[in-house]
Enzyme design. Structure first.
Site, PDB file in Angstrom:
ATOM      1  N   SER A 121      78.651  29.724 -36.730  1.00  0.00           N
ATOM      2  CA  SER A 121      76.822  30.759 -36.783  1.00  0.00           C
ATOM      3  C   SER A 121      75.839  29.907 -37.606  1.00  0.00           C
ATOM      4  O   SER A 121      74.536  30.595 -37.190  1.00  0.00           O
ATOM      5  CB  SER A 121      77.288  31.946 -37.581  1.00  0.00           C
ATOM      6  OG  SER A 121      77.838  31.276 -38.751  1.00  0.00           O
ATOM      7  N   THR A 130      84.368  35.698 -42.809  1.00  0.00           N
ATOM      8  CA  THR A 130      82.925  34.533 -43.197  1.00  0.00           C
ATOM      9  C   THR A 130      83.141  33.880 -44.130  1.00  0.00           C
ATOM     10  O   THR A 130      82.219  32.394 -43.607  1.00  0.00           O
ATOM     11  CB  THR A 130      82.298  35.867 -43.335  1.00  0.00           C
ATOM     12  OG1 THR A 130      81.866  37.162 -42.422  1.00  0.00           O
ATOM     13  CG2 THR A 130      80.964  35.303 -43.878  1.00  0.00           C
ATOM     14  N   ASP A 133      82.568  29.967 -42.719  1.00  0.00           N
ATOM     15  CA  ASP A 133      81.786  29.345 -43.057  1.00  0.00           C
ATOM     16  C   ASP A 133      81.436  28.940 -44.312  1.00  0.00           C
ATOM     17  O   ASP A 133      80.064  28.027 -44.691  1.00  0.00           O
ATOM     18  CB  ASP A 133      79.819  31.069 -42.943  1.00  0.00           C
ATOM     19  CG  ASP A 133      79.719  31.118 -41.881  1.00  0.00           C
ATOM     20  OD1 ASP A 133      80.288  30.423 -40.866  1.00  0.00           O
ATOM     21  OD2 ASP A 133      79.792  31.863 -41.408  1.00  0.00           O
ATOM     22  N   ALA A 179      71.568  38.117 -38.237  1.00  0.00           N
ATOM     23  CA  ALA A 179      70.577  37.429 -37.256  1.00  0.00           C
ATOM     24  C   ALA A 179      71.714  37.029 -36.383  1.00  0.00           C
ATOM     25  O   ALA A 179      72.948  36.183 -36.300  1.00  0.00           O
ATOM     26  CB  ALA A 179      71.549  35.719 -38.165  1.00  0.00           C
ATOM     27  N   GLU A 234      54.986  52.497 -69.482  1.00  0.00           N
ATOM     28  CA  GLU A 234      53.430  52.491 -69.887  1.00  0.00           C
ATOM     29  C   GLU A 234      53.287  52.190 -71.043  1.00  0.00           C
ATOM     30  O   GLU A 234      52.190  51.908 -71.750  1.00  0.00           O
ATOM     31  CB  GLU A 234      53.678  54.317 -70.373  1.00  0.00           C
ATOM     32  CG  GLU A 234      54.283  55.231 -68.859  1.00  0.00           C
ATOM     33  CD  GLU A 234      56.209  54.727 -68.520  1.00  0.00           C
ATOM     34  OE1 GLU A 234      56.495  56.025 -67.272  1.00  0.00           O
ATOM     35  OE2 GLU A 234      56.953  53.303 -68.739  1.00  0.00           O
TER      36      GLU A 234
END
Length: 339
Positions: A175, A203, A207, A161, A59
């Site tokens: 993966s 993970t 990965d 995914a 604003e």
């Protein structure tokens, strides 16, 4: 006095305010991304959006753009103007001082520091206030902020995914990569929109992800604060892991979310693995499921499923949501589901 804009005009100018808010989605957190428009008496339009933390609110930015033309004008804003002193002064006061005649607000701000006080202050000063124009659109746009302020925890997005047969990793745990480049870039957009990304220690060990927004930066010219999200690992972070620096968390995930909310995290992106995904799902703490599905098949039952843990025992126990969006990204499909 007769309103300065018709209902159709209100919707049109609010759409412009919503578009202004969208341009700063990646800049303003932990403040809400708000857009504003000032329509002067001669019909000239002036625009503004929330700056980075510490800067002008939407604003104030629009009123600065309008200058003396704000007197007698109509101001449109996607969120109720604040009425308290924070890093900046109260926008309600700035609006009153500018001589604005009418203010159109999409939704009330649920923040306890505001929550109707801004609207009340404007009305007490004789400013005409209309509330509720394009409320559904703004509620959607600000869903992360609204969740944070109403539930006391971040908005949680679970990203997966998967192959067409619902597998997220090979039997050996690998993966990378199930989906293509377009889907990975879109996933990095989700990271850029999120204040924190959560993964499990398993993970990280398998990965060794960096959890940055590098692919989104490479594919987009959208302005950001240039910061990768806070990396949160559930469990011990291995030494020399690429995810470092990261926050290591243990204990109930609900407590982890409350802790993150207290640090100003509005949106969390949960990226797995399967055990972490199962924990969030079973706890009912997922606000949005984003699944990138690749046209690939593992073709057996030995690859890693989306969730690692017991599921519904009967059809009556199956969790059901509603698809919110379906998009094609290269050869892959992105499915968005919400409770």
């Amino acid at each position: 006095m007769k309103p300065l804009a018709s209902s159709a005009g209100d919707e049109r100018y609010m759409r412009l305010a919503i578009a202004n808010a969208a341009t700063v989605r990646l800049l303003t957190s932990p403040n809400p991304w708000v857009g504003s428009v000032v329509v002067a008496l001669d019909g000239t339009v002036y625009q503004g959006a929330t700056s980075e933390p510490g800067g002008a609110h939407a604003e104030a930015a629009a009123l600065h753009d309008a200058g003396d033309h704000a007197r007698g004008a109509t101001l449109y804003t996607t969120l109720e103007p604040c009425s308290h002193h924070g890093r900046t002064g109260p926008c309600a006061g700035v609006i009153i001082d500018a001589g604005v005649r009418r203010v159109v607000v999409a939704i009330e701000d649920p923040d306890p520091n505001v929550k109707g006080r801004g609207i009340s202050r404007l009305r007490a000063a004789g400013v005409e206030v209309t509330v509720g124009v394009s409320a559904n659109k703004v509620t959607e746009q600000l869903r992360a902020y609204l969740t944070h302020r109403t539930l006391g925890r971040p908005y949680v997005v679970l990203k997966l995914a998967a192959s067409l047969d619902g597998r997220i990793a090979a039997p050996d745990g690998a993966s990378m990569w199930i989906t293509g480049a377009e889907a990975r870039s879109d996933a990095h957009r989700l990271r850029a929109e999120s204040d924190a990304v959560v993964v499990g220690a398993g993970t990280v060990r398998v990965d060794d992800p960096s959890l940055t927004v590098r692919d989104f930066r490479a594919a987009s010219d959208v302005p950001t604060r240039g910061l990768d999200p806070l990396r949160v690992v559930l469990g011990r972070v291995p030494d020399e892991a690429r995810v470092l620096p990261a926050r290591s968390c243990t204990g109930p995930i609900a407590d982890v979310l409350v802790e993150l909310a207290a640090d100003g995290v509005l949106q969390v992106l949960v990226e797995g693995g399967a055990n972490v995904a199962w924990r969030f799902h079973q706890a009912g703490l997922v606000d949005e499921y984003v699944v990138y599905v690749a046209p690939a098949l593992f073709g057996g039952d030995d690859a890693c499923a989306m969730f690692a843990g017991p599921g519904a025992a009967t059809m009556g126990d199956v969790w059901r949501g509603r698809f919110h969006g379906v998009r094609r990204l290269g050869d892959d499909i992105c499915l968005v589901m919400r409770p």
